[in-house]
Design a protein around this motif. Sequence first.
Motif, short mmCIF file in Angstrom:
data_model
loop_
_atom_site.label_atom_id
_atom_site.label_comp_id
_atom_site.label_asym_id
_atom_site.label_seq_id
_atom_site.Cartn_x
_atom_site.Cartn_y
_atom_site.Cartn_z
N LYS A 59 87.67 -23.62 -39.29
CA LYS A 59 88.44 -23.75 -38.04
C LYS A 59 88.49 -22.40 -37.32
O LYS A 59 88.61 -22.36 -36.10
N TYR A 62 85.21 -22.23 -35.53
CA TYR A 62 85.15 -23.15 -34.40
C TYR A 62 86.20 -22.80 -33.34
O TYR A 62 86.37 -23.49 -32.35
N GLY A 63 86.96 -21.72 -33.58
CA GLY A 63 87.91 -21.26 -32.57
C GLY A 63 89.23 -22.00 -32.55
O GLY A 63 90.00 -21.88 -31.60
N LEU A 64 89.52 -22.76 -33.60
CA LEU A 64 90.80 -23.47 -33.64
C LEU A 64 91.91 -22.58 -34.20
O LEU A 64 93.07 -22.74 -33.87
N TYR A 65 91.53 -21.67 -35.07
CA TYR A 65 92.48 -20.68 -35.60
C TYR A 65 91.96 -19.31 -35.23
O TYR A 65 90.75 -19.12 -35.06
N ARG A 66 92.86 -18.35 -35.15
CA ARG A 66 92.42 -16.97 -34.97
C ARG A 66 92.60 -16.21 -36.26
O ARG A 66 93.62 -16.33 -36.92
N ASN A 82 87.59 -17.53 -29.60
CA ASN A 82 89.03 -17.78 -29.54
C ASN A 82 89.39 -19.24 -29.32
O ASN A 82 90.50 -19.66 -29.60
N THR A 83 88.44 -19.99 -28.78
CA THR A 83 88.69 -21.41 -28.52
C THR A 83 87.42 -22.20 -28.87
O THR A 83 86.34 -21.62 -28.98
N PRO A 84 87.54 -23.51 -29.06
CA PRO A 84 86.34 -24.33 -29.29
C PRO A 84 85.33 -24.19 -28.15
O PRO A 84 84.12 -24.30 -28.37
N THR A 85 85.82 -23.95 -26.95
CA THR A 85 84.90 -23.76 -25.82
C THR A 85 84.02 -22.53 -26.08
O THR A 85 82.81 -22.56 -25.83
N ASP A 86 84.63 -21.45 -26.56
CA ASP A 86 83.85 -20.26 -26.92
C ASP A 86 82.81 -20.63 -27.98
O ASP A 86 81.64 -20.25 -27.89
#
Lengths: 524, 382
Positions: A59, A62-66, A82-86
């Motif tokens: 996660k 995949y940018g769901l957690y930092r 930082n995000t799923p979009t990234d």
Amino acid sequence: MTDNLLPTGLPRIDLLEMRGVVKRFPGVLACDSVDFDIKAGEVHALLGENGAGKSTLMKILYGLYRMDAGEILLNGRPVQINTPTDALKYGIGMVHQHFMLVDTLTVAENVALGLKSSRGPLLDLDKVEARVAELSRVYGLQVDPKAPVWSLPVGVRQRVEIIKALYRGAALLILDEPTAVLTPQEVDELFITLRRMTADGHSLVFISHKLREVLALSDRISVLRAGGLVGTTRNENITRHELARMMVGREVLLDRNKAPVKVGETLLSLNDVEAYRVTGTRALYNLTQELRGGEILGIAGVSGNGQRTLAEVIAGLREVRDGNVSLLGTDITKWGIDKRIEAGLRYIPEERMHDGVIQDFSIAENIILQDHVRKPFSRGIFLDFKAIARQSQKLVDEFRVKTPSIDTPIKSLSGGNIQKVILAREISNAPKVLIAAQPTRGVDIGATEYIHERLIEQRNRGTAILLISEDLDEVLALSDRIAVLYEGQIMGVVDRQDTNAEALGLMMAGVRQENLVEMKAADR
Amino acid sequence: MSNATGRSSSSKRLGGDRLFDALLPAIATLIGLLFGAILLLVLGVNPITAYGSLFQGAFGTVSGITQTLTKATALLLVALGICIAFRGGVINIGGEGQIIVGAIASTAVALALPNLPGMLLIPLTLLAGALAGALWGGIAGVLKARFAVNEILSTVMLNAIALQLMNFLLRGPMLDPEQAAAGTNVPQSATLPDQVWLLRLVPRTLLHTGLILAIILAVLVYIFLWRTTVGYRIRAVGLNPSAARYAGIPVRRYMALAMILSGAFAGLAGAVEVTGVHHRMIEGLSGGYGFSGIVAALFGKLHPLGAIPASAIFGGLLVGADKMQRSVQVPNSLVVAVNGLVVLFVVASDYFVKRRARRRVADVPPAAMPPLAAAVAAESQG
């Protein structure tokens, strides 16, 4: 440079590295400076028990957690995700364990969901459909872009998820427990697809706790335990037992030695039972089956084929529309739940947090959930706290439940320990018939082992056990006989020693036992 | 163990955390009053003067204290019923109606048997009130159990029915004959025979023995909910009806029972108001206790013993509000609004207590920290 391009036309990810990844949740170190890397064209399995940190690590990717510390390098270059979009921007996609599809929409509509359309505010579904069709052709993922998702079997829905990720440009795909909901045949098909993808240059992270599958599919395997990386190894250098040991941290008994079955008389029988789900759809149809003392009858089947209704019908939680159920020779079709419990029928429900325990009650209060009105837990209208404490402490000790005290709210225990409490409660009264539904789902290997031992012990002392499990390995490991449930009917009942995963898999997909023999004959 | 230091410091914080949790309702009350102060300032009233007169009115004089405790008596009885209902997972908004029918039934019984000695008439009268309330609550309970009728709707409707029933009775069959003869027709019943009047605890005030009865009942309700099998079942049904059903508990029957008992307590409150305060049935007797009782129960964390101080505080707010209204000339509705603010903050503070409790679960050292709980903790953070 076409060598570096995927069939989707995007560049592949030659090397992705995660270095020294640390993730803390309050009081828990979910990832303890974990290193992980994956190359183009390989399947890298992440193996570990529940809570080992596999999903957390992915996660983060995949940018769901930092992450709290560490870095991610893409082809040697540090990147910020930082995000799923990234993540998608860098070509990283994820197929979640629970599908994220809208049932009422078509495949193409699901794929287009959340993406910008080429025609601004208007949808351009033709274009999406064409692309989906193309992807499904290139990757051998048979999917009709115009089919509504509700009409698709689970295996196909998973393909839709994969296509969704590919459509969004995933070069590296994270698959979170992708086989949990599939029949063995569907698993085989999935693996063929996945190998094809790696051959084309995709990178795949395969998250699993199933040793067999990890060994069947992966090039490399990383084992996580309690947030730390135990080791990474090439597949050919390791055995199933070694992997299990790495996963659990000690020697594990994978195959169970059972005393030969001493079958007693029929304790439970269902005759021509027909029953419906809450939704009004028919869940069981013409179901006839008997269960004898001293045997474990495994119910195999893909989730949602009537297993739950079967358990509920026996426990008295669901009305029998037609046919009857009898316990120890007495017709109990019209009996209430409590009366069945008193007669020696016990049930370990599959949704343990929802149906098995009252989360805000203490362990002791949960232990008396069925029996608080019976001796020795009450005297007259008053609860007998001494007797309750004595029995609770005895069971907690005997079943090795890890808890500070019997007054601890049960919700603060781990899944495995909660399941031990439920098991203790259900078998401490020497039941005649025990229904165990998904008894080890979401439970760590240690507790699983223990629960299996106790179930076999019950069988040996003459209890009739109905084991309902979606984990075929579990059914194979414990059962004396196996019945396969498909769309509310039993496809066949086989003795454990006369069958194998392949035959069961075919029945799980709806082939009747008698036809199975014909198929075999045809093979010769 | 790389974060061992972080962990030990967090466990040192634990003691302070618990204290903070315990004080949270009080803190929330203060914040509620603070917001109320803003409202007062907007109206051009000095909040210190206003709150001063509120406090003075409620707790500053013997008369104030007795009034406060009198109101607390009715509040506590209703709140006890609310504790049972809410613990059983049913929401009883019908306290008003149940109080009214309780008052009607007890008045009717006391007037019908004027020659019975007090020793017999008092228990009989109170019992009549409780039974009528139980019946009124029971209607909603059975409707829910049998036909899945939402109890919030049905209890609200039953409030309206009870109110109109009272209006009808006090203007017709139950109208005080003296009023009828004088032609004044003030809607109230005849005075009850004086042997049924509850003893006054302080002479020349309204405070009566009903307070002692209510406190004894609070202890009994506590024993009932936590020591008996029926109480256990009610709590199980309220916390997780599904698991209760799986365990063979007839869930709907116990929900109905919780509603019946809840109604009985409100009905008893009505009977106690009649026999202890007014000595007759009058209009407006329910005085909003059916709703304030809910607030008091919530303020007491739905614990029968917690309801005792909570009822005293809310009784005080009600009495002090009158005083504040008179001394600083603010509309009564503002006081209601301040009460509402306090409730809002107290209920909201509960959320923080729960969230902190969840965090603490994650604070257990790793040996006792099972992997799944870690995953759950992780999920709830994510």
